[in-house]
Write a protein that holds these residues in place. Structure first.
Motif, PDB file in Angstrom:
ATOM      1  N   TRP A 189       0.832  -1.205   0.000  1.00 25.94           N
ATOM      2  CA  TRP A 189       0.000   0.000   0.000  1.00 25.94           C
ATOM      3  C   TRP A 189       0.856   1.240   0.000  1.00 25.94           C
ATOM      4  O   TRP A 189       0.388   2.316  -0.309  1.00 25.94           O
ATOM      5  CB  TRP A 189      -0.989  -0.004   1.186  1.00 25.94           C
ATOM      6  N   ASP A 190       2.154   1.071   0.348  1.00 26.55           N
ATOM      7  CA  ASP A 190       3.075   2.207   0.365  1.00 26.55           C
ATOM      8  C   ASP A 190       4.472   1.706   0.023  1.00 26.55           C
ATOM      9  O   ASP A 190       5.320   1.531   0.888  1.00 26.55           O
ATOM     10  CB  ASP A 190       3.062   2.857   1.754  1.00 26.55           C
ATOM     11  N   PRO A 191       4.724   1.462  -1.269  1.00 28.79           N
ATOM     12  CA  PRO A 191       6.041   0.927  -1.644  1.00 28.79           C
ATOM     13  C   PRO A 191       7.164   1.922  -1.342  1.00 28.79           C
ATOM     14  O   PRO A 191       6.927   3.118  -1.179  1.00 28.79           O
ATOM     15  CB  PRO A 191       5.905   0.669  -3.143  1.00 28.79           C
ATOM     16  N   TYR A 192       8.382   1.355  -1.278  1.00 27.04           N
ATOM     17  CA  TYR A 192       9.558   2.193  -1.041  1.00 27.04           C
ATOM     18  C   TYR A 192       9.566   3.319  -2.054  1.00 27.04           C
ATOM     19  O   TYR A 192       9.282   3.069  -3.219  1.00 27.04           O
ATOM     20  CB  TYR A 192      10.831   1.327  -1.170  1.00 27.04           C
ATOM     21  N   PRO A 193       9.785   4.541  -1.680  1.00 29.59           N
ATOM     22  CA  PRO A 193      10.381   5.193  -0.511  1.00 29.59           C
ATOM     23  C   PRO A 193       9.362   5.632   0.551  1.00 29.59           C
ATOM     24  O   PRO A 193       9.606   6.591   1.279  1.00 29.59           O
ATOM     25  CB  PRO A 193      11.110   6.382  -1.093  1.00 29.59           C
ATOM     26  N   PHE A 194       8.256   4.943   0.676  1.00 29.66           N
ATOM     27  CA  PHE A 194       7.278   5.156   1.744  1.00 29.66           C
ATOM     28  C   PHE A 194       6.735   6.599   1.791  1.00 29.66           C
ATOM     29  O   PHE A 194       6.784   7.268   2.818  1.00 29.66           O
ATOM     30  CB  PHE A 194       7.852   4.776   3.105  1.00 29.66           C
ATOM     31  N   ILE A 195       6.213   7.050   0.702  1.00 30.54           N
ATOM     32  CA  ILE A 195       5.685   8.408   0.597  1.00 30.54           C
ATOM     33  C   ILE A 195       4.477   8.596   1.518  1.00 30.54           C
ATOM     34  O   ILE A 195       4.337   9.627   2.185  1.00 30.54           O
ATOM     35  CB  ILE A 195       5.347   8.748  -0.870  1.00 30.54           C
ATOM     36  N   LEU A 196       3.612   7.579   1.582  1.00 27.49           N
ATOM     37  CA  LEU A 196       2.443   7.674   2.462  1.00 27.49           C
ATOM     38  C   LEU A 196       2.872   7.767   3.934  1.00 27.49           C
ATOM     39  O   LEU A 196       2.324   8.550   4.702  1.00 27.49           O
ATOM     40  CB  LEU A 196       1.510   6.475   2.241  1.00 27.49           C
ATOM     41  N   MET A 197       3.874   6.968   4.317  1.00 25.06           N
ATOM     42  CA  MET A 197       4.367   7.022   5.689  1.00 25.06           C
ATOM     43  C   MET A 197       4.938   8.412   5.992  1.00 25.06           C
ATOM     44  O   MET A 197       4.694   8.967   7.071  1.00 25.06           O
ATOM     45  CB  MET A 197       5.451   5.960   5.919  1.00 25.06           C
ATOM     46  N   ASN A 198       5.671   8.989   5.065  1.00 27.25           N
ATOM     47  CA  ASN A 198       6.208  10.344   5.253  1.00 27.25           C
ATOM     48  C   ASN A 198       5.089  11.370   5.400  1.00 27.25           C
ATOM     49  O   ASN A 198       5.181  12.300   6.211  1.00 27.25           O
ATOM     50  CB  ASN A 198       7.141  10.730   4.102  1.00 27.25           C
ATOM     51  N   LEU A 199       4.028  11.192   4.617  1.00 27.04           N
ATOM     52  CA  LEU A 199       2.882  12.093   4.711  1.00 27.04           C
ATOM     53  C   LEU A 199       2.227  11.988   6.099  1.00 27.04           C
ATOM     54  O   LEU A 199       1.918  12.999   6.730  1.00 27.04           O
ATOM     55  CB  LEU A 199       1.868  11.789   3.610  1.00 27.04           C
ATOM     56  N   VAL A 200       2.037  10.748   6.566  1.00 27.27           N
ATOM     57  CA  VAL A 200       1.432  10.533   7.882  1.00 27.27           C
ATOM     58  C   VAL A 200       2.309  11.157   8.969  1.00 27.27           C
ATOM     59  O   VAL A 200       1.810  11.838   9.877  1.00 27.27           O
ATOM     60  CB  VAL A 200       1.205   9.020   8.141  1.00 27.27           C
ATOM     61  N   LEU A 201       3.626  10.938   8.884  1.00 29.44           N
ATOM     62  CA  LEU A 201       4.535  11.511   9.887  1.00 29.44           C
ATOM     63  C   LEU A 201       4.547  13.041   9.823  1.00 29.44           C
ATOM     64  O   LEU A 201       4.625  13.708  10.866  1.00 29.44           O
ATOM     65  CB  LEU A 201       5.945  10.956   9.702  1.00 29.44           C
ATOM     66  N   SER A 202       4.459  13.596   8.644  1.00 28.43           N
ATOM     67  CA  SER A 202       4.412  15.061   8.504  1.00 28.43           C
ATOM     68  C   SER A 202       3.146  15.627   9.125  1.00 28.43           C
ATOM     69  O   SER A 202       3.176  16.662   9.802  1.00 28.43           O
ATOM     70  CB  SER A 202       4.490  15.459   7.032  1.00 28.43           C
ATOM     71  N   LEU A 203       2.023  14.953   8.885  1.00 29.23           N
ATOM     72  CA  LEU A 203       0.765  15.399   9.495  1.00 29.23           C
ATOM     73  C   LEU A 203       0.832  15.294  11.022  1.00 29.23           C
ATOM     74  O   LEU A 203       0.381  16.191  11.738  1.00 29.23           O
ATOM     75  CB  LEU A 203      -0.408  14.575   8.961  1.00 29.23           C
ATOM     76  N   GLN A 204       1.395  14.210  11.497  1.00 27.07           N
ATOM     77  CA  GLN A 204       1.539  14.039  12.943  1.00 27.07           C
ATOM     78  C   GLN A 204       2.388  15.173  13.517  1.00 27.07           C
ATOM     79  O   GLN A 204       2.029  15.788  14.528  1.00 27.07           O
ATOM     80  CB  GLN A 204       2.179  12.692  13.248  1.00 27.07           C
ATOM     81  N   ALA A 205       3.510  15.467  12.892  1.00 28.00           N
ATOM     82  CA  ALA A 205       4.397  16.534  13.376  1.00 28.00           C
ATOM     83  C   ALA A 205       3.724  17.900  13.287  1.00 28.00           C
ATOM     84  O   ALA A 205       3.882  18.736  14.180  1.00 28.00           O
ATOM     85  CB  ALA A 205       5.698  16.534  12.582  1.00 28.00           C
ATOM     86  N   ALA A 206       2.951  18.103  12.209  1.00 26.41           N
ATOM     87  CA  ALA A 206       2.287  19.394  12.022  1.00 26.41           C
ATOM     88  C   ALA A 206       1.265  19.674  13.117  1.00 26.41           C
ATOM     89  O   ALA A 206       1.034  20.836  13.471  1.00 26.41           O
ATOM     90  CB  ALA A 206       1.612  19.437  10.647  1.00 26.41           C
ATOM     91  N   TYR A 207       0.648  18.640  13.661  1.00 24.21           N
ATOM     92  CA  TYR A 207      -0.355  18.844  14.713  1.00 24.21           C
ATOM     93  C   TYR A 207       0.214  18.733  16.123  1.00 24.21           C
ATOM     94  O   TYR A 207      -0.240  19.422  17.028  1.00 24.21           O
ATOM     95  CB  TYR A 207      -1.515  17.853  14.534  1.00 24.21           C
ATOM     96  N   THR A 208       1.192  17.860  16.315  1.00 27.33           N
ATOM     97  CA  THR A 208       1.698  17.695  17.684  1.00 27.33           C
ATOM     98  C   THR A 208       2.632  18.831  18.103  1.00 27.33           C
ATOM     99  O   THR A 208       2.613  19.232  19.271  1.00 27.33           O
ATOM    100  CB  THR A 208       2.430  16.347  17.865  1.00 27.33           C
ATOM    101  N   ALA A 209       3.437  19.350  17.196  1.00 30.41           N
ATOM    102  CA  ALA A 209       4.387  20.407  17.569  1.00 30.41           C
ATOM    103  C   ALA A 209       3.684  21.638  18.148  1.00 30.41           C
ATOM    104  O   ALA A 209       4.080  22.126  19.214  1.00 30.41           O
ATOM    105  CB  ALA A 209       5.263  20.771  16.376  1.00 30.41           C
ATOM    106  N   PRO A 210       2.633  22.167  17.502  1.00 27.42           N
ATOM    107  CA  PRO A 210       1.967  23.336  18.100  1.00 27.42           C
ATOM    108  C   PRO A 210       1.322  23.011  19.450  1.00 27.42           C
ATOM    109  O   PRO A 210       1.309  23.854  20.350  1.00 27.42           O
ATOM    110  CB  PRO A 210       0.897  23.717  17.071  1.00 27.42           C
ATOM    111  N   MET A 211       0.800  21.795  19.597  1.00 25.31           N
ATOM    112  CA  MET A 211       0.178  21.433  20.882  1.00 25.31           C
ATOM    113  C   MET A 211       1.222  21.346  21.987  1.00 25.31           C
ATOM    114  O   MET A 211       0.982  21.770  23.116  1.00 25.31           O
ATOM    115  CB  MET A 211      -0.580  20.117  20.746  1.00 25.31           C
ATOM    116  N   ILE A 212       2.383  20.811  21.653  1.00 32.72           N
ATOM    117  CA  ILE A 212       3.464  20.751  22.637  1.00 32.72           C
ATOM    118  C   ILE A 212       3.908  22.163  23.006  1.00 32.72           C
ATOM    119  O   ILE A 212       4.142  22.466  24.179  1.00 32.72           O
ATOM    120  CB  ILE A 212       4.639  19.911  22.094  1.00 32.72           C
ATOM    121  N   MET A 213       3.992  23.039  22.022  1.00 35.38           N
ATOM    122  CA  MET A 213       4.381  24.431  22.301  1.00 35.38           C
ATOM    123  C   MET A 213       3.337  25.131  23.170  1.00 35.38           C
ATOM    124  O   MET A 213       3.683  25.897  24.072  1.00 35.38           O
ATOM    125  CB  MET A 213       4.619  25.185  20.988  1.00 35.38           C
TER     126      MET A 213
END
Length: 154
Positions: A70-94
């Motif tokens: 569902w997400d062959p190498y280079p794992f673009i979907l995984m990078n997208l999920v991690l980017s979304l996670q970082a985009a929402y968690t960083a402001p909440m942590i701040m």
């Protein structure tokens, strides 16, 4: 109401000292509680280990093809999920960190108020002790005069 035997100069009255943690906890909004919860969870070893296991499993399943790719190498979907996670968690942590910095400022102010109250009470005690020393010195002087007077009569 019982009347104090001390003159007003030696009395001290102040309001109760408040527990800053309880006051701030009562005032937390749902958003602030959520930001604190997320910051606590994301900033833990449980999260790091869990996320590491999940990402390793994701990569293994996509590289080995045990399950459909569902997400062959280079794992673009995984990078997208991690980017979304970082985009929402960083402001909440701040937000959580900013609120905790505000908490520290309030706590420092309360410490200052407690120190002022303690200084006032210590000053009252010292003045009271000085007054007692003066009275004791006068009593001592009077006793010396009485002793000298009796010694002179005999």
């Amino acid at each position: 109401m019982k009347q104090s035997p001390f003159p007003p100069h030696y009395r001290h009255e102040h309001g109760p000292i408040k527990n800053v943690n309880e006051v701030i906890k009562e005032r937390l909004t749902i958003g602030q509680k959520a930001a604190d919860w997320i910051a606590a969870k994301v900033g833990s070893w449980h999260f790091i280990i869990g996320q590491s296991l999940l990402l390793t499993l994701w990569a293994l399943l996509n590289v080995t093809a045990w399950v459909r790719h569902w997400d062959p190498y280079p794992f673009i979907l995984m990078n997208l999920v991690l980017s979304l996670q970082a985009a929402y968690t960083a402001p909440m942590i701040m937000m959580s960190q900013n609120r905790k910095a505000d908490h520290d400022r309030i706590e420092a102010h309360v410490d200052y108020e407690v120190n002022l109250k303690a200084e006032t009470e210590i000053q009252v005690i010292l003045e009271n002790l000085e007054a007692q020393n003066t009275v004791i010195a006068e009593i001592h002087k009077m006793l010396e005069e009485l002793r000298n007077k009796r010694a002179g009569e005999t």
